[in-house]
Design an enzyme around this catalytic site. Structure first.
Site, short mmCIF file in Angstrom:
data_model
loop_
_atom_site.label_atom_id
_atom_site.label_comp_id
_atom_site.label_asym_id
_atom_site.label_seq_id
_atom_site.Cartn_x
_atom_site.Cartn_y
_atom_site.Cartn_z
N LYS A 266 -2.26 -2.16 7.97
CA LYS A 266 -3.47 -1.53 8.53
C LYS A 266 -3.92 -2.16 10.05
O LYS A 266 -3.58 -3.28 10.12
CB LYS A 266 -4.81 -2.00 7.83
CG LYS A 266 -4.86 -1.41 6.68
CD LYS A 266 -6.22 -1.30 5.70
CE LYS A 266 -6.42 -0.65 4.45
NZ LYS A 266 -7.84 -0.75 3.84
N HIS B 296 -4.18 -9.20 3.61
CA HIS B 296 -5.72 -9.01 3.87
C HIS B 296 -6.02 -10.01 4.81
O HIS B 296 -5.76 -11.30 5.05
CB HIS B 296 -6.49 -9.47 2.63
CG HIS B 296 -6.25 -8.81 1.37
ND1 HIS B 296 -6.50 -8.92 0.14
CD2 HIS B 296 -6.28 -7.53 1.50
CE1 HIS B 296 -6.72 -7.81 -0.54
NE2 HIS B 296 -6.28 -6.84 0.24
N ARG C 284 0.89 -1.28 0.07
CA ARG C 284 -0.04 -0.04 0.07
C ARG C 284 0.82 1.07 0.01
O ARG C 284 1.94 1.19 0.45
CB ARG C 284 -1.09 0.06 1.27
CG ARG C 284 -1.64 -1.22 1.22
CD ARG C 284 -2.60 -0.97 2.67
NE ARG C 284 -3.72 -2.27 2.91
CZ ARG C 284 -3.40 -3.41 3.41
NH1 ARG C 284 -2.13 -3.63 3.89
NH2 ARG C 284 -4.17 -4.27 3.53
N HIS D 14 -2.30 2.79 -5.83
CA HIS D 14 -2.99 1.55 -5.53
C HIS D 14 -3.23 0.65 -6.70
O HIS D 14 -3.54 -0.60 -6.66
CB HIS D 14 -4.28 2.01 -4.84
CG HIS D 14 -4.83 0.87 -3.73
ND1 HIS D 14 -4.01 0.88 -2.68
CD2 HIS D 14 -5.74 0.00 -3.55
CE1 HIS D 14 -4.73 -0.36 -1.85
NE2 HIS D 14 -5.59 -0.83 -2.47
N ARG E 208 -0.75 -2.04 -6.85
CA ARG E 208 -0.98 -3.09 -5.79
C ARG E 208 -1.96 -3.84 -6.48
O ARG E 208 -1.80 -5.11 -6.47
CB ARG E 208 -1.37 -2.51 -4.33
CG ARG E 208 -1.79 -3.40 -3.44
CD ARG E 208 -2.11 -2.81 -2.15
NE ARG E 208 -3.11 -3.53 -1.42
CZ ARG E 208 -2.45 -4.37 -0.25
NH1 ARG E 208 -1.18 -4.55 -0.12
NH2 ARG E 208 -3.40 -4.96 0.57
N TYR F 203 -9.74 -10.36 -7.05
CA TYR F 203 -8.56 -10.33 -8.02
C TYR F 203 -8.87 -11.69 -8.83
O TYR F 203 -8.25 -11.48 -10.09
CB TYR F 203 -7.15 -10.36 -7.21
CG TYR F 203 -7.01 -8.88 -6.64
CD1 TYR F 203 -6.96 -7.73 -7.32
CD2 TYR F 203 -6.97 -8.84 -5.37
CE1 TYR F 203 -6.70 -6.75 -6.66
CE2 TYR F 203 -6.58 -7.72 -4.51
CZ TYR F 203 -6.74 -6.48 -5.47
OH TYR F 203 -6.26 -5.35 -4.59
#
Length: 298
Positions: free
Chosen positions: A173, A270, A149, A244, A247, A279
């Site tokens: 995150k 994730h 990110r 992004h 990514r 994806y």
């Protein structure tokens, strides 16, 4: 209260633009819905950072009483949920007050990405004999080759790198750490950046961050977004490209080349594999295009 609320909303909208790569229309829509919520809170004398689930439900019930459509209310829930997820990830809050609120069923859009040829065209447009452009190429190389990110790349410190082991320790995150590998191309450009570009930009100043600006501090997300736009204009690429997007391209190209979903999930950081599964739709779309173009029954 109004000033602090506006600052939080502005930070969130910047995040949606720079890190999530949303369109201007989508960002406007989030802002419109959150401003309605902000006005409700200010009428009730409630601070953004002290909101409870009951406060959100009262706002949604008011919307229902005003005969607002269920589709619009579902959109408002998504906006509020994403806003509080952002605040929690930014460590402004310990808990997300929307966690107990039922998530409406909404279709997730498939994010845009660059083809492998477009990636090569982008990188070829950056002149490595210019020491600032060498830095920029190094940033973009890590975004694409390691799936970082933009906030993760900007926050990298020198001691987060293991050049010998070719890995990065990344804080994602919610403060979650993960180990991310990088390849030979990244190692080569990292070494050149560290030996040539970084000392030139710092001019004997000290900075703990890996990627530095002319001011001698870390380079911020907005600057990287502007730089990427600058280089895209040198290419024939007509898509809207944000940090992004690199990514997204990282994940899509891994799956196109038959990487397993669980590994891609771990590389991206994730928590929920459902976030990674989007994806697979992108990779499947590419496979369908190949089949249509090259198969006699396509």
């Amino acid at each position: 209260m109004t000033s602090s609320h506006n600052n939080l909303l502005q930070n969130f909208q910047e995040y949606l633009s720079v890190e999530k790569g949303l369109s201007d229309n989508s960002i406007y829509s989030y802002g419109y819905d959150l401003n309605k919520f902000k006005n409700f809170l200010e009428k009730e004398h409630i601070d953004f950072l002290k909101v409870q689930a009951d406060d959100i439900m009262r706002f949604l019930n008011e919307e229902k009483d005003r005969k607002i459509s269920s589709k619009t209310i579902a959109r408002e829930v998504v906006a509020i949920r994403q806003f509080y997820k952002f605040l929690k990830d930014e460590k402004k809050l310990d808990t997300n007050p929307t966690e107990k609120i039922e998530t409406p069923e909404v279709m997730r859009s498939i994010p845009d990405y660059l083809t492998q040829d477009e990636i090569e065209e982008l990188f070829a447009s950056i002149k490595e004999d210019n020491l600032y452009e060498l830095r920029d190429k190094c940033i973009f190389e890590l975004l694409y080759s390691s799936g970082l990110r933009i906030s993760e790349a900007c926050n990298l410190r020198l001691n987060d790198m293991d050049l010998e082991g070719m890995t990065l320790t990344v804080e994602g995150k919610g403060g979650r750490q993960r180990l991310v590998p990088f390849g030979e191309k990244s190692l080569d450009i990292l070494n050149r950046y560290l030996k040539q570009s970084r000392p030139f930009i710092l001019k004997s100043r000290n900075c703990e961050y890996l990627f530095v600006s002319k001011k001698g501090s870390y380079i911020n997300r907005k600057s990287v977004w502007r730089l990427l736009n600058h280089y895209i204009k040198r290419t024939s690429i007509l898509k809207k490209v944000t940090p992004h997007t690199l990514r997204h391209s990282f994940a899509t190209h891994l799956l196109e080349n038959h990487a397993d979903l669980k590994s891609v999930q771990e590389l991206l950081g994730h928590i929920d594999i459902a976030t990674t599964q989007i994806y697979t739709h992108m990779a499947n779309k590419t496979l369908r295009e190949v089949h249509k173009k090259f198969h006699p029954r396509g």
